[in-house]
Write a protein that holds these residues in place. Structure first.
Motif, PDB file in Angstrom:
ATOM      1  N   GLY A 215       0.823  -1.207   0.000  1.00 37.56           N
ATOM      2  CA  GLY A 215       0.000   0.000   0.000  1.00 37.56           C
ATOM      3  C   GLY A 215       0.857   1.257   0.000  1.00 37.56           C
ATOM      4  O   GLY A 215       0.563   2.236  -0.703  1.00 37.56           O
ATOM      5  N   MET A 216       1.947   1.255   0.773  1.00 42.02           N
ATOM      6  CA  MET A 216       2.841   2.409   0.812  1.00 42.02           C
ATOM      7  C   MET A 216       3.489   2.639  -0.549  1.00 42.02           C
ATOM      8  O   MET A 216       3.593   3.783  -1.018  1.00 42.02           O
ATOM      9  CB  MET A 216       3.927   2.202   1.865  1.00 42.02           C
ATOM     10  N   LEU A 217       3.931   1.544  -1.209  1.00 35.76           N
ATOM     11  CA  LEU A 217       4.591   1.661  -2.503  1.00 35.76           C
ATOM     12  C   LEU A 217       3.637   2.156  -3.594  1.00 35.76           C
ATOM     13  O   LEU A 217       4.076   2.689  -4.618  1.00 35.76           O
ATOM     14  CB  LEU A 217       5.188   0.310  -2.918  1.00 35.76           C
ATOM     15  N   LEU A 218       2.337   1.992  -3.384  1.00 38.26           N
ATOM     16  CA  LEU A 218       1.344   2.457  -4.351  1.00 38.26           C
ATOM     17  C   LEU A 218       0.796   3.837  -3.986  1.00 38.26           C
ATOM     18  O   LEU A 218       0.724   4.735  -4.822  1.00 38.26           O
ATOM     19  CB  LEU A 218       0.183   1.457  -4.447  1.00 38.26           C
ATOM     20  N   HIS A 261      -6.171  -2.685  -4.187  1.00 37.13           N
ATOM     21  CA  HIS A 261      -5.471  -3.418  -3.132  1.00 37.13           C
ATOM     22  C   HIS A 261      -6.124  -3.182  -1.769  1.00 37.13           C
ATOM     23  O   HIS A 261      -6.328  -4.123  -0.988  1.00 37.13           O
ATOM     24  CB  HIS A 261      -4.001  -2.968  -3.106  1.00 37.13           C
ATOM     25  N   ALA A 262      -6.461  -1.909  -1.474  1.00 37.11           N
ATOM     26  CA  ALA A 262      -6.992  -1.559  -0.149  1.00 37.11           C
ATOM     27  C   ALA A 262      -8.339  -2.225   0.124  1.00 37.11           C
ATOM     28  O   ALA A 262      -8.649  -2.564   1.267  1.00 37.11           O
ATOM     29  CB  ALA A 262      -7.114  -0.040  -0.038  1.00 37.11           C
ATOM     30  N   LEU A 263      -9.127  -2.391  -0.916  1.00 37.26           N
ATOM     31  CA  LEU A 263     -10.448  -3.004  -0.730  1.00 37.26           C
ATOM     32  C   LEU A 263     -10.361  -4.515  -0.543  1.00 37.26           C
ATOM     33  O   LEU A 263     -11.329  -5.139  -0.115  1.00 37.26           O
ATOM     34  CB  LEU A 263     -11.350  -2.672  -1.924  1.00 37.26           C
ATOM     35  N   ARG A 264      -9.185  -5.092  -0.852  1.00 35.77           N
ATOM     36  CA  ARG A 264      -9.027  -6.543  -0.752  1.00 35.77           C
ATOM     37  C   ARG A 264      -8.197  -6.981   0.447  1.00 35.77           C
ATOM     38  O   ARG A 264      -8.115  -8.173   0.736  1.00 35.77           O
ATOM     39  CB  ARG A 264      -8.368  -7.079  -2.039  1.00 35.77           C
ATOM     40  N   LEU A 272      -9.961   2.449   3.367  1.00 37.56           N
ATOM     41  CA  LEU A 272     -11.108   2.811   2.540  1.00 37.56           C
ATOM     42  C   LEU A 272     -12.399   2.175   3.029  1.00 37.56           C
ATOM     43  O   LEU A 272     -13.485   2.577   2.602  1.00 37.56           O
ATOM     44  CB  LEU A 272     -10.843   2.399   1.083  1.00 37.56           C
ATOM     45  N   HIS A 273     -12.277   1.196   3.944  1.00 39.41           N
ATOM     46  CA  HIS A 273     -13.493   0.610   4.518  1.00 39.41           C
ATOM     47  C   HIS A 273     -14.265   1.628   5.362  1.00 39.41           C
ATOM     48  O   HIS A 273     -15.435   1.420   5.674  1.00 39.41           O
ATOM     49  CB  HIS A 273     -13.141  -0.609   5.378  1.00 39.41           C
TER      50      HIS A 273
END
Length: 511
Positions: A215-218, A261-264, A272-273
């Protein structure tokens, strides 16, 4: 009888409806940090010509002293929520203050433009964490039923920064030297560090989730690249150039991959939840539209006063002061109402006031009446005080203790991104409108260059300034449309005391 953690930590009962000394002391620490961080974004704007002269560089290169700071902010904000959970808010706040003060001291010692830009990045690493951490600390200290009033306190530097920054920067440069726009942060930062160490409650961080490296890298480079592309638009004059499109599109792709990615994943870097929370979702939508309009329009009036009316940077800042005074008057009242009945009605009233004030600026002329202009600014300020921080409160008021750090991080990302989009949008619209008027550009140049003024007939200068004022007025129409659109999500903000608050009060009563 066991006290809830917040009571043990602060000496204040978060279920109490009164703001006591312990809460005000915490708020004082946070406001000190916020003032430094926000003023430093705006104070440098008036120093760019000085940097050009001092270091023998172009405006585009000098502007990187602002862009580098902004990109550092964008890079560290996504990390703040996780780091606050992992290390504790007090430790991280002390670290952020240290980075900011160290960066400020180094900036004052810069020997060329490259080192100044590098030191501004160090400063931005600390500055980027101060606001989301401050919001988290104050929400924890106040409890949900008092957070509206505490957010009103934090909102004062947020609204006064764009006004006070140019005034302070202009005075320091004229009276002392450019070094002092950074050196002034050192004594203030030292006081803030001591106060934070003594006053803020000791950390008791809970076992944190694993760090989201993917997540940080994105997210961090995605946000930084997108904001870099957007912030380059005014310099390029259009969004349709590789210099703008390439970084912005790469940033959008990275952010899109992060959303997927965040939603999974169970514990993403940016949660994002939280959008499952209806109040937070509408608060984010309201903040996006409002921040684009507010921060975008914020650059218009100082430019109008200097370029069309020929005022100095110092006088331009002073003339904008009624907006800050209006906000200071309405913010405490709005905070009390939000704590009692939710933010929905207050935000709508604020938007009505901002709309009424903005209508006047769509009709700007080269000789517009200053009394009416200042009165309209005051009305807008009253509206600002009822809007910005109540929207923030709407997002955070219904979150539980564990969600607050992630929620404040999310809102600060939204605020930063929308503000950059607004600034770029208004700059491009204004520049395009002025270019379309044949005499506007030369007339503005005549305000600053006696040689240009000598070559233009007085009648041509007057006509050109009328054309320029009309361009500013038409740009304000864009801001007005965005403010009107803000009514749509704002209509769905909570208009009652949040249910999460009632649960918190019940929990305290059980203890």
């Amino acid at each position: 009888m066991t006290q809830p953690p917040d009571i043990q930590a602060t000496g204040s009962d978060p279920a109490s409806d009164k703001l006591d000394g312990a809460v005000f002391r915490v708020a004082g620490v946070v406001v000190l940090g916020a003032i430094m961080s926000i003023l430093d974004i705006t104070v440098v704007t008036v120093a760019l010509p000085t940097f050009q002269l001092e270091f023998g560089t172009s405006y585009a290169v000098a502007a990187w002293t602002m862009t580098g700071y902004t990109l550092a902010l964008a890079t560290v904000i996504p990390l703040t929520g996780w780091a606050a959970d992992r290390f504790g808010t007090k430790r991280l706040y002390l670290a952020a203050l240290t980075f900011f003060v160290l960066g400020s001291a180094l900036c004052s010692l810069a020997w060329n433009i490259e080192t100044l830009i590098a030191f501004r990045v160090i400063q931005g690493i600390g500055g980027g964490m101060l606001m989301p951490l401050g919001m988290t600390i104050m929400t924890h200290a106040a409890g949900p039923q008092r957070v509206g009033r505490l957010m009103a306190v934090l909102g004062v530097p947020m609204l006064l920064g764009p006004i006070g920054g140019p005034i302070l920067g202009g005075w320091l440069i004229e009276s002392l030297s450019w070094h002092w726009i950074f050196l002034i942060n050192v004594p203030i930062g030292a006081v803030a560090l001591i106060a934070a160490f003594v006053i803020l409650p000791a950390d008791d961080p809970q076992p944190s989730e694993s760090f989201d490296f993917l997540g940080m890298l994105l997210a961090s480079p995605g946000l930084a690249l997108f904001l870099y592309g957007v912030s380059t638009i005014p310099e390029a004059g259009t969004a349709l150039t590789p210099k703008v499109l390439v970084p912005a599109l790469i940033g959008v792709v990275l952010l899109g991959l992060f959303v997927r990615h965040a939603l999974r994943t169970e514990h993403p870097l940016i949660d994002l939840h939280l959008f499952r929370n209806r109040a937070l979702t509408f608060a984010v939508l309201t903040m996006v539209l409002f921040a684009i309009a507010f921060f975008g329009a914020g650059l218009l009036l100082p430019s109008y006063l200097q370029q069309v009316r020929g005022e100095s940077a110092l006088w331009a800042g002073l003339l904008i002061a009624p907006q800050g005074l209006g906000a200071m008057l309405s913010m405490p009242i709005a905070g009390r109402i939000v704590d009692r009945s939710g933010p929905g009605r207050v935000v709508l009233v604020g938007l009505v006031l901002i709309t009424l004030g903005t209508v006047y600026f769509t009709q700007l002329e080269a000789d517009s009446s200053y009394p009416i202009l200042l009165g309209s600014l005051f009305v807008m300020g009253l509206g600002m005080g009822c809007t910005m921080m109540p929207v923030m409160t709407a997002a955070l008021q219904t979150l539980n203790h564990q969600q607050v750090a992630r929620g404040s991080t999310l809102m600060n990302i939204v605020n930063q991104t929308a503000g950059s989009i607004g600034t770029a949008l208004m700059s491009v619209v204004l520049t395009g409108l002025i270019k379309n008027e044949p005499l506007a550009g030369p007339a503005i140049a005549a305000q600053f260059d006696p040689r240009v003024a000598a070559e233009l007939p007085p009648a041509a200068v007057r006509e050109g300034l009328d054309q320029a004022a009309q361009a500013f007025g038409h740009t304000y129409v864009v801001a007005l449309v965005l403010i009107v659109l803000t009514f749509v999500p704002a209509f769905f903000l909570p208009r009652t005391k949040p249910k999460a608050l009632e649960g918190a009060e019940a929990q305290v009563l059980v203890h």
